[in-house]
Design an enzyme around this catalytic site. Structure first.
Site, PDB file in Angstrom:
ATOM      1  NE  ARG A 103     -30.667   1.542 -15.054  1.00  0.00           N
ATOM      2  CZ  ARG A 103     -30.990   0.299 -14.736  1.00  0.00           C
ATOM      3  NH1 ARG A 103     -32.165  -0.198 -15.089  1.00  0.00           N
ATOM      4  NH2 ARG A 103     -30.165  -0.461 -14.049  1.00  0.00           N
ATOM      5  CG  HIS A 130     -25.235  -2.298 -14.816  1.00  0.00           C
ATOM      6  ND1 HIS A 130     -25.463  -1.310 -13.864  1.00  0.00           N
ATOM      7  CD2 HIS A 130     -26.330  -3.116 -14.770  1.00  0.00           C
ATOM      8  CE1 HIS A 130     -26.641  -1.531 -13.296  1.00  0.00           C
ATOM      9  NE2 HIS A 130     -27.186  -2.608 -13.817  1.00  0.00           N
ATOM     10  CD  GLN A 133     -26.329  -6.366 -11.364  1.00  0.00           C
ATOM     11  OE1 GLN A 133     -27.366  -5.729 -11.326  1.00  0.00           O
ATOM     12  NE2 GLN A 133     -26.129  -7.442 -10.601  1.00  0.00           N
ATOM     13  CG  ASP A 220     -27.405  -8.797 -19.338  1.00  0.00           C
ATOM     14  OD1 ASP A 220     -28.559  -8.880 -18.898  1.00  0.00           O
ATOM     15  OD2 ASP A 220     -26.898  -7.718 -19.710  1.00  0.00           O
ATOM     16  CB  CYS A 260     -27.447  -8.145 -13.925  1.00  0.00           C
ATOM     17  SG  CYS A 260     -28.055  -8.107 -15.629  1.00  0.00           S
ATOM     18  NE  ARG A 288     -27.078  -3.110  -8.529  1.00  0.00           N
ATOM     19  CZ  ARG A 288     -27.855  -2.637  -9.521  1.00  0.00           C
ATOM     20  NH1 ARG A 288     -28.563  -3.470 -10.254  1.00  0.00           N
ATOM     21  NH2 ARG A 288     -27.890  -1.345  -9.812  1.00  0.00           N
TER      22      ARG A 288
HETATM   23  N1  NVA Z   1     -27.888  -5.458 -20.419  1.00  0.00           N
HETATM   24  C1  NVA Z   1     -29.114  -5.145 -19.733  1.00  0.00           C
HETATM   25  C2  NVA Z   1     -28.890  -5.037 -18.267  1.00  0.00           C
HETATM   26  C3  NVA Z   1     -30.134  -4.742 -17.468  1.00  0.00           C
HETATM   27  C4  NVA Z   1     -29.867  -4.591 -16.009  1.00  0.00           C
HETATM   28  C5  NVA Z   1     -29.690  -3.864 -20.306  1.00  0.00           C
HETATM   29  O1  NVA Z   1     -28.921  -2.914 -20.526  1.00  0.00           O
HETATM   30  O2  NVA Z   1     -30.888  -3.817 -20.537  1.00  0.00           O
HETATM   31  N1   CP Z   2     -29.938  -5.402 -12.695  1.00  0.00           N
HETATM   32  C1   CP Z   2     -30.511  -4.186 -12.768  1.00  0.00           C
HETATM   33  O1   CP Z   2     -29.846  -3.144 -12.960  1.00  0.00           O
HETATM   34  O2   CP Z   2     -31.841  -4.210 -12.572  1.00  0.00           O
HETATM   35  P1   CP Z   2     -32.880  -3.026 -12.864  1.00  0.00           P
HETATM   36  O3   CP Z   2     -32.862  -2.783 -14.354  1.00  0.00           O
HETATM   37  O4   CP Z   2     -34.176  -3.553 -12.370  1.00  0.00           O
HETATM   38  O5   CP Z   2     -32.426  -1.797 -12.122  1.00  0.00           O
END
Ligand code: NVA
Ligand code: CP
Length: 302
Positions: A103, A130, A133, A220, A260, A288
């Site tokens: 990540r 993502h 997800q 989101d 998500c 997930r």
């Molecule tokens: N768009 C959000 C998704 C988190 C799971 C982010 O990147 O923070």
């Molecule tokens: N939706 C998602 O990816 O959650 P986290 O940021 O908690 O991993």
């Protein structure tokens, strides 16, 4: 077999459906205590350059359930966090592990890990996409609606990692996709070029126009991880880009909702709509686990 999951753009619609089918099977096996230890003796390193609740826990537990060994690697404690090049990190980790889940911010870092290493790489979120997800989202939509094909997915909000992957995953699996975002917050050109090849893709400025006849409404956060400094500016730009009763009334009466998570109530979604659809949203969070187990088996399995 597929070696990596870097982005959904790399997969065919058939490959996405195969992952969802395996995810359904693994979910069934887990619920019925049927052994499914496909990754016995395998190790997965999990590099996190951003925070996570769901991704971290679901990958870690998923790896245990598959008989493998997950290693949580906080980039703050790794040399990569002090500037060791990704090319070297990739070649070193390839000598210890069977796969890496990462990540991070830049998509290029994920692509480079795959390019320079010799083991499977799974994208656990970048600024660009993502995929894990959205596989869970598609799995959940199919679970509730029976099929993906022909159903209309509507995303309200930022042209971010979630919107990008939903556009690609939705269109590749035969869904109609409509999105609404304010000017200046469109998805990147690479995604729009892909989407514009489909007649069943619509981009709107007014959320209500995108929501018409939707079968699933998705949103989101307005400011993603790494954009905290823009939060105030984004709060103004995204005012009205909210899943609320008015938008739900424009959608089909049996329209479901996905998020998500984490969610910001009364920003991108009202508390009322969130709680009315909590069952679908938390099934999505559970999925997930199953979707990622399928991805790990497909990429790291024998
Ligand atoms: N768009 C959000 C998704 C988190 C799971 C982010 O990147 O923070
Ligand atoms: N939706 C998602 O990816 O959650 P986290 O940021 O908690 O991993």
């Amino acid at each position: 077999m597929m070696k990596h999951l870097l982005k959904l753009l790399d997969l065919s619609g058939e490959e996405i459906i195969e992952i969802l089918n395996l995810a359904d099977q693994l979910k069934y096996e887990q619920k019925h205590n049927i052994a499914h230890r496909h990754l016995e003796g395998k190790s997965l390193g999990m590099i996190f350059q951003k925070a996570s609740t769901r991704t971290r826990v679901s990958f870690e537990v998923g790896m245990y359930q598959l008989g493998g060994n997950p290693l949580f690697l906080s980039s703050a404690d790794m040399q990569i966090g002090r500037g060791e090049p990704v090319q070297d990190t990739a070649r070193v980790l390839s000598r210890y592990l069977d796969g890496i889940m990462i990540r991070t911010f830049e998509q290029k870092e994920v692509e480079d890990l795959a390019k320079y290493g010799s083991i499977s790489v799974i994208n656990g979120l970048t600024d660009f996409c993502h995929p894990c997800q959205v596989l869970a989202d598609l799995m959940t939509i199919r679970e509730f609606k029976g099929t993906l094909e022909g159903h209309k997915l509507c995303f309200i909000g930022d042209g971010n990692n979630m919107m990008n992957s939903l556009i690609v995953g939705g269109l590749k699996t035969g869904m109609k996709v409509s999105v609404a975002c304010p000017e200046g917050y469109d998805p990147p050109k690479e995604i729009l070029d892909f989407a514009n090849g489909y007649d069943c893709f619509e981009l709107h400025r007014k959320p209500i126009d995108a929501a018409v006849d939707a079968d699933v409404m998705i949103t989101d956060v307005w400011a993603s991880m790494g954009q905290e400094g823009e939060a105030e500016k984004r709060r103004k730009a995204f005012a009205g880009y909210q899943i609320n009763d008015e938008l739900m009334a424009a959608a089909h009466s049996d329209c479901m909702v996905q998020h998500c998570l984490p969610a910001h109530r009364e920003e991108e979604i009202t508390e009322k709509v969130f709680e009315a659809h909590a069952n679908e949203i938390f099934e999505e969070a559970e999925n997930r686990l199953h979707a990622q187990k399928a991805v790990m088996v497909k990429t790291m399995g024998n």
